[in-house]
Each structure stands twice: as C-alpha cells, then as structure tokens.
Design a protein around this motif. Structure first.
Motif, short mmCIF file in Angstrom:
data_model
loop_
_atom_site.label_atom_id
_atom_site.label_comp_id
_atom_site.label_asym_id
_atom_site.label_seq_id
_atom_site.Cartn_x
_atom_site.Cartn_y
_atom_site.Cartn_z
N GLU A 75 11.76 33.22 -8.75
CA GLU A 75 10.91 33.71 -7.67
C GLU A 75 9.85 32.70 -7.26
O GLU A 75 9.59 32.48 -6.08
CB GLU A 75 10.28 35.04 -8.05
CG GLU A 75 11.27 36.19 -8.06
CD GLU A 75 10.68 37.49 -8.54
OE1 GLU A 75 9.45 37.56 -8.76
OE2 GLU A 75 11.46 38.45 -8.70
N GLU A 76 9.21 32.06 -8.24
CA GLU A 76 8.19 31.06 -7.93
C GLU A 76 8.80 29.85 -7.22
O GLU A 76 8.23 29.32 -6.27
CB GLU A 76 7.49 30.61 -9.21
CG GLU A 76 6.32 29.68 -8.96
CD GLU A 76 5.59 29.31 -10.23
OE1 GLU A 76 5.07 28.18 -10.27
OE2 GLU A 76 5.54 30.12 -11.17
N GLN A 93 11.41 29.90 -5.33
CA GLN A 93 11.73 30.33 -3.98
C GLN A 93 10.48 30.31 -3.10
O GLN A 93 10.53 29.87 -1.95
CB GLN A 93 12.34 31.73 -4.00
CG GLN A 93 12.81 32.18 -2.63
CD GLN A 93 13.53 33.52 -2.69
OE1 GLN A 93 13.25 34.34 -3.55
NE2 GLN A 93 14.44 33.73 -1.78
N GLN A 94 9.35 30.72 -3.65
CA GLN A 94 8.10 30.69 -2.89
C GLN A 94 7.69 29.26 -2.55
O GLN A 94 7.24 28.99 -1.42
CB GLN A 94 6.98 31.39 -3.66
CG GLN A 94 7.13 32.89 -3.71
CD GLN A 94 7.21 33.51 -2.33
OE1 GLN A 94 6.43 33.20 -1.44
NE2 GLN A 94 8.18 34.38 -2.14
N GLN A 95 7.84 28.34 -3.50
CA GLN A 95 7.52 26.93 -3.24
C GLN A 95 8.36 26.39 -2.08
O GLN A 95 7.88 25.61 -1.27
CB GLN A 95 7.80 26.08 -4.48
CG GLN A 95 6.84 26.24 -5.59
CD GLN A 95 7.28 25.41 -6.79
OE1 GLN A 95 8.46 25.24 -7.05
NE2 GLN A 95 6.31 24.90 -7.51
N LEU A 113 9.90 28.30 0.34
CA LEU A 113 9.74 29.04 1.60
C LEU A 113 8.34 28.91 2.22
O LEU A 113 8.20 29.04 3.43
CB LEU A 113 10.06 30.51 1.40
CG LEU A 113 11.53 30.82 1.08
CD1 LEU A 113 11.71 32.29 0.79
CD2 LEU A 113 12.43 30.38 2.22
N ASN A 114 7.31 28.67 1.42
CA ASN A 114 5.96 28.58 1.97
C ASN A 114 5.82 27.55 3.09
O ASN A 114 5.20 27.85 4.11
CB ASN A 114 4.94 28.35 0.87
CG ASN A 114 4.63 29.62 0.11
OD1 ASN A 114 4.87 30.72 0.58
ND2 ASN A 114 4.10 29.47 -1.09
N LEU A 129 6.90 28.90 6.50
CA LEU A 129 5.99 29.82 7.18
C LEU A 129 5.05 29.11 8.15
O LEU A 129 4.55 29.73 9.09
CB LEU A 129 5.16 30.61 6.16
CG LEU A 129 5.93 31.66 5.37
CD1 LEU A 129 5.08 32.20 4.23
CD2 LEU A 129 6.37 32.79 6.28
N ALA A 189 15.51 34.38 3.75
CA ALA A 189 15.79 33.74 2.47
C ALA A 189 17.16 34.18 1.99
O ALA A 189 17.47 35.36 1.99
CB ALA A 189 14.73 34.11 1.45
N ALA A 210 17.15 31.20 -4.00
CA ALA A 210 16.02 30.36 -4.41
C ALA A 210 15.99 28.98 -3.78
O ALA A 210 14.97 28.30 -3.82
CB ALA A 210 16.01 30.22 -5.93
#
Length: 151
Positions: free
Chosen positions: A77-78, A80-82, A84-85, A88, A96, A99
């Motif tokens: 999850e982390e 994936q956030q790195q 996708l951020n 944005l 998404a 990952a």
C-alpha cells in the motif's frame, strides 16, 4: 479527444517489499502473482526475466538463484501511494491497477503529451525506476501501445 496514459513502474514493488523486509540480498528477486512474474529487481531483468513470464520458466533461467516473493496488496500500500502521489499533481482522474500500474486521464489538459512527459519524468525522479508507458484515446490502446520510456 480523450488521452489516457498507462504507466507501469518496473522494479518498484520488489524494491519496496525488500526494503520492508530489511533485506540487503543481492540475488535476483521475483514478485509473483497467479503463477507469473509480476515484478522483478534489476538483476533479474538483466538476466532476461520478463513480466508475465511463468514463474517456473523464470526459476529455470535463474538456475535456482532467485528469491521468490508472493504479491500481497496489503504489503504494498505504501509503495502504491509513492507511485500514485505524483499522478495527483497532474490529474484527478486516476485508476490504480495495482502497486505499480495505473491509468491516468489527461484529457482535461490542453497539452496532454507534454503533461504526460512531465509526469513520467517526475515519477522517474521520485522512484529511480524504469517506466513503461503508453498514451492513446482508449485505456486498452494505451496499455497495448506502452513501451519502455527513455529518461
């Protein structure tokens, strides 16, 4: 006209997972999903491992030297956030896939190709991983036309 950007960051999921496991292992590392190679580290890619390859075939190529990890979305999850951020910043329409894969709708931008280049450079700077990308009027074509980007 619609502009969908498909992008996949190579090696990011494996890198994030090995960091979370506190592993400094220099062996080829494969991340598997449904019996196929989902992601790999640079060492494995250099030894001719490709995404989607059956894991049995990859193990034969790597002659038993590989470390094989199973894809578990909750562990990534982390990562994936790195990934996708940065997306944005360029669009509020992001799908998404997992990952290391996403579709970004750049249709609202007056210069979608320039925005796509800026986004890809941004992600490459942030993650230091190779990127496969494609842009097209449909998501399917964007994915099918994707190629390794030169940075």
């Amino acid at each position: 006209m619609r502009y969908f950007l498909y992008l996949r960051v190579l090696g990011h999921a494996v890198s994030a997972l090995t960091k979370s496991l506190n592993s400094g292992d220099d062996r080829p590392t494969l991340l598997t999903k449904d019996g196929r190679v989902f992601d790999a580290n640079q060492i494995a890619f250099q030894r001719r491992i490709s995404l989607g390859m059956p894991i049995k075939e990859a193990k034969v190529i790597l002659q038993g030297e590989a470390r094989v990890l199973e894809y578990k979305p909750e562990q990534l999850e982390e990562a994936q956030q790195q990934f996708l951020n940065p997306c944005l910043i360029y669009s509020d329409r992001i799908q998404a896939i997992n990952a290391s894969e996403a579709l970004v709708d750049l249709s609202a931008h007056p210069e979608p190709l320039d925005i796509a280049c800026s986004l890809l450079r941004h992600i490459h700077r942030e993650l230091s991983c190779p990127i496969v990308a494609g842009i097209a009027p449909t998501t399917w074509l964007a994915q099918r036309s994707s190629r390794l980007c030169e940075t």
